[in-house]
Design a protein around this motif. Structure first.
Motif, mmCIF file in Angstrom:
data_model
loop_
_atom_site.group_PDB
_atom_site.id
_atom_site.type_symbol
_atom_site.label_atom_id
_atom_site.label_comp_id
_atom_site.label_asym_id
_atom_site.label_seq_id
_atom_site.Cartn_x
_atom_site.Cartn_y
_atom_site.Cartn_z
ATOM 1 N N ASN B 104 18.631 21.168 16.833
ATOM 2 C CA ASN B 104 18.894 19.742 16.996
ATOM 3 C C ASN B 104 20.260 19.343 16.466
ATOM 4 O OD1 ASN B 104 16.508 19.396 18.200
ATOM 5 N ND2 ASN B 104 15.461 18.524 16.436
ATOM 6 N N LEU B 138 17.182 12.824 22.653
ATOM 7 C CA LEU B 138 16.904 14.186 23.123
ATOM 8 C C LEU B 138 16.391 15.075 21.995
ATOM 9 C CD1 LEU B 138 19.962 14.925 25.488
ATOM 10 C CD2 LEU B 138 17.587 14.583 26.160
ATOM 11 N N LYS B 146 14.491 18.913 26.626
ATOM 12 C CA LYS B 146 15.877 18.631 26.265
ATOM 13 C C LYS B 146 16.823 19.443 27.169
ATOM 14 C CE LYS B 146 18.891 19.182 22.300
ATOM 15 N NZ LYS B 146 18.950 19.603 20.903
#
Lengths: 244, 197
Positions: B104, B138, B146
């Protein structure tokens, strides 16, 4: 990083080329990928062939299993009947389908096909090939070779013999030794015992000639020692499977 | 000897691949053509720093070089390159995961707080803050969602290209995008932001 002579920053592309050249990184030859593709297609094809063989043996086993006998079987009989089902070949077919799927999914464009599509095609091809093997008797031959060579595997023929060798439950089978009269047959069962069979009131299935040397299976009753009254006489091997 | 930029500009990706097999300088052209796009892509799908992204890109291009003979003309070079970059990011991320890193991206909370409340995700011209909020949302989605959303809406790839990049059937891609859009909208709703996805 900087270029020592020009004192200019070295472009990333130059860095890349320098790394490739200085480390002497070579390209894999084209044949490597051709071979890789051939290997995956071969895995797919071989698995389909094996799946076809397994399917033909499953058909053979089902054809030989006399499902309509279930109602006549005692618990012992049911046990031997269930053991007659081709679990190992169903498992073998499943594994073949999975391996074929993996093979095709790893080919150059295999990923474009969904799992369902791949599985559907694999099943279709295995079924078609299986039918071909089944009707030519190839699957049956392979199963027999398998039964002969693989000690722990009990062949379909052997299982069939054990299901149909229970005269006490009304199931008898063997080879006709002699047709003594229109109503009496002399039969040798698969253990080697001789039986006198009364066929006067028996229903005989289509395709039976009841000639010497013919293998048959009989549903009926023991009258006395080695005297059996037949109610129904069936062909030992389904006509579609008999060759020659 | 290096191949002039002008010569490269007149050639298609596929021509450059063919010529690279004879002369490595053409490979530099290919790299330059995709360098910015792919670094941006790496940054979009991961939490790697720009320096790390550059290293990953170099590693991916070395893989492309090693496997150049595998390139299939029926496939777009860009799809193939994206695929290799994507896979390299995943394998690097797996390696770095043991050091506590995740895929992430980290977004500045201040930017997030000051974002406008309505965006059009299909719109191509994004401002920095819009991109930031898109990334932020996302990040709340599963990787599979994603990945397809980044490729579809941020990289502008069509379904066929995404299928080739992720090596998944077209139908699966369509389903994934559909579900990803729903998940994205749901996540955006939670944050009181309306997106036209």
């Amino acid at each position: 990083m900087y270029n020592n002579i020009m004192k200019e920053p070295i472009k990333k592309s130059e860095e890349l080329i320098n790394k490739i050249e200085s480390s002497n990184i070579k390209q894999k030859p084209r044949w490597h990928y051709v071979l890789e593709n051939i290997v995956f297609w071969s895995i797919f094809s071989l698995s389909i062939i094996l799946g076809g063989i397994a399917f033909s043996i499953i058909l053979y086993a089902i054809g030989e299993s006399d499902f309509n006998l279930l109602r006549n079987l005692s618990s012992t009989g049911i046990r031997s009947f269930v053991s007659f089902l081709p679990f190992i070949w169903i498992l073998f077919l499943g594994v073949s389908l999975m391996i074929a799927g993996l093979g095709i999914r790893n080919t150059k464009k295999g990923y474009r096909y969904s799992l369902l599509w791949v599985l559907g095609i694999n099943i279709l091809l295995s079924v078609l090939l299986g039918l071909l093997f089944f009707y030519t008797g190839g699957g049956q031959d392979i199963e027999r070779i398998f039964a002969k060579r693989v000690g722990i595997y009990k062949g379909i023929e052997e299982r069939k013999v054990s299901v149909w060798s229970h005269p006490e439950y009304g199931f008898l089978s063997g080879t006709i030794l002699e047709k003594q009269s229109d109503d009496i047959l002399l039969l040798e069962d698969f253990i080697g015992e001789k039986w006198q069979i009364n066929i006067q009131n028996a229903v005989t299935h289509f395709g039976l000639s009841l000639e010497t040397g013919e293998k048959i299976k009989i549903i009926g009753l023991i009258l006395e020692d080695n005297i059996f009254t037949a109610e129904e006489i069936r062909i030992w091997e389904r006509p579609g499977l008999r060759r020659k | 000897m290096s191949v002039s930029k002008k010569v490269c500009e007149g050639l298609t990706d596929e021509d450059l691949v063919r010529k690279s097999l004879q002369n490595i300088e053409y490979f530099a052209c290919l790299f330059e053509r995709y360098e910015k796009k792919l670094v941006r892509y790496i940054l979009r799908i991961s939490s790697f720093s720009p320096e790390e992204a550059n290293d990953i890109l170099q590693e991916a291009f070395i893989k492309i070089w090693v496997n150049l003979n595998k390139f299939d003309d029926n496939l777009k070079f860009s799809s193939w390159a994206y695929r290799i970059v994507h896979n390299t990011v995943i394998s690097e991320w797996k390696k770095s995961r043991s050091f506590g890193k995740d895929r992430n991206i980290k977004i500045d909370e201040e930017i997030f707080k000051n974002l406008p409340s309505e965006f059009d995700l299909v719109e191509k011209s994004y401002e920095k803050d819009k991109i930031a909020i898109i990334h932020k949302i996302l990040n709340f989605l599963p990787e599979k969602y994603k990945d397809v959303l980044v490729l579809r809406f941020l990289e502008g790839k069509n379904y066929n290209e995404i299928s080739d990049i992720l090596r998944k059937p077209l139908g699966t891609i369509a389903t994934l995008i559909h579900r990803a859009k729903k998940a994205f909208r749901k996540e955006a709703d939670k944050k009181d932001i309306s997106f036209n996805v």
